[in-house]
Design an enzyme around this catalytic site. Sequence first.
Site, PDB file in Angstrom:
ATOM      1  N   LYS A   1       0.855  -1.189   0.000  1.00 40.10           N
ATOM      2  CA  LYS A   1       0.000   0.000   0.000  1.00 40.10           C
ATOM      3  C   LYS A   1       0.895   1.244   0.000  1.00 40.10           C
ATOM      4  CE  LYS A   1      -4.388  -1.451   2.007  1.00 40.10           C
ATOM      5  NZ  LYS A   1      -4.218  -2.894   1.810  1.00 40.10           N
TER       6      LYS A   1
ATOM      7  N   ASP B   1      -1.190  -2.092  -4.241  1.00 44.71           N
ATOM      8  CA  ASP B   1      -2.610  -2.164  -3.909  1.00 44.71           C
ATOM      9  C   ASP B   1      -3.268  -0.827  -4.222  1.00 44.71           C
ATOM     10  OD1 ASP B   1      -4.905  -3.361  -3.013  1.00 44.71           O
ATOM     11  OD2 ASP B   1      -4.130  -3.836  -1.019  1.00 44.71           O
TER      12      ASP B   1
ATOM     13  N   ARG C   1      -4.177  -6.294 -11.103  1.00 42.03           N
ATOM     14  CA  ARG C   1      -5.054  -7.049 -10.209  1.00 42.03           C
ATOM     15  C   ARG C   1      -6.437  -6.399 -10.247  1.00 42.03           C
ATOM     16  NH1 ARG C   1      -6.268  -7.274  -4.224  1.00 42.03           N
ATOM     17  NH2 ARG C   1      -6.506  -9.488  -3.757  1.00 42.03           N
TER      18      ARG C   1
ATOM     19  N   ALA D   1     -13.077  -2.427  -1.844  1.00 44.04           N
ATOM     20  CA  ALA D   1     -13.539  -2.659  -0.478  1.00 44.04           C
ATOM     21  C   ALA D   1     -13.681  -1.379   0.335  1.00 44.04           C
ATOM     22  CB  ALA D   1     -12.574  -3.609   0.238  1.00 44.04           C
TER      23      ALA D   1
ATOM     24  N   THR E   1     -11.479 -12.095  -7.025  1.00 41.97           N
ATOM     25  CA  THR E   1     -12.904 -12.088  -6.708  1.00 41.97           C
ATOM     26  C   THR E   1     -13.303 -13.414  -6.077  1.00 41.97           C
ATOM     27  OG1 THR E   1     -15.142 -11.844  -7.604  1.00 41.97           O
ATOM     28  CG2 THR E   1     -13.513 -12.884  -9.031  1.00 41.97           C
TER      29      THR E   1
END
Length: 309
Positions: A100, A136, A186, A191, A228
């Site tokens: 991150k 990410d 990705r 979320a 997923t």
Amino acid sequence: MTPVLRGPTLWLTERPIVRRLMTHHRLGWHLARRFVAGDTLEAGMDAARSLSQQGIAAMLDHLGENVDSPAQAAQATDAYVRALKRVQESGELDCNISVKLTQLGLDSSTELCAENMERVLQVASNGGRPILVMIDMESAGYVDRTLDVYRALRQRYPNVGVCLQGHLYRTPGDALTIAGPQAIVRMAKGAYLEPPEVVFGTRREVASNYARVAATLFAAGSTVHLATHDGSLVEGARAFIRERRIPRQRYEFQMLYGIRRDLQAGLVRESEPVRVYIPYGTSWYPYLTRRLAERPANVWFFLSNLVRR
């Protein structure tokens, strides 16, 4: 999970009293262990080795985000370097890492973050087999800066990829700016709780956008990691891949630690490439709240057990 439930669940888990109960009560950690391998790097490595025995690859995520100072960003960078060296020492273990950017100092300075990210990539590129480092994607306010860092680095480091989120309106346009044979992407649904003006409002719309963006990336020659737990999306992707004869090295299915083990095992039995995202570390609460928002029953499980005690 429906957006109607997701917002209130995230609101609830952000209340100070709930956070204190979750982080100071043993039931909180008991619940976290459903989704987090442990609080140390070695716990993450143990989980990766266990998955490897089942034919499943791994991706380590040292938990943490939004650090407050350059010193904290340097500490987080050191943690990722240690993880990379442990993976390299492990030999043939198929294990990537996920980073991150706010953990590497993006809130302080894009330049500082890029320097820390480059240090991570230099270590990941050492040795006989470069380790893939996935950036990410965080909340919508970070998308532009995240993609800027990714684009600046990928010309020199082919072992860097980035995440895109299917729930954002902007993602089809973002995909077009990075798509191509050099791109490793990705694809996740997303979320983070976002303002309604930037995200699709229904699960159907999110799934449709997810599939459309993945198809765009495949058509451009990109490598796509399909992150997923949605069985319909998985089967749709498999049909698309078979129909277009997309080679195995250009895709894999990714899932989160502790979620849909049945689907993971089923894909492995059918010789599909599967990788599991393994979070570890002491800063597990923000990650846990997003998992709880995806499955609110977990919140009620914790609270009901707390009341009974």
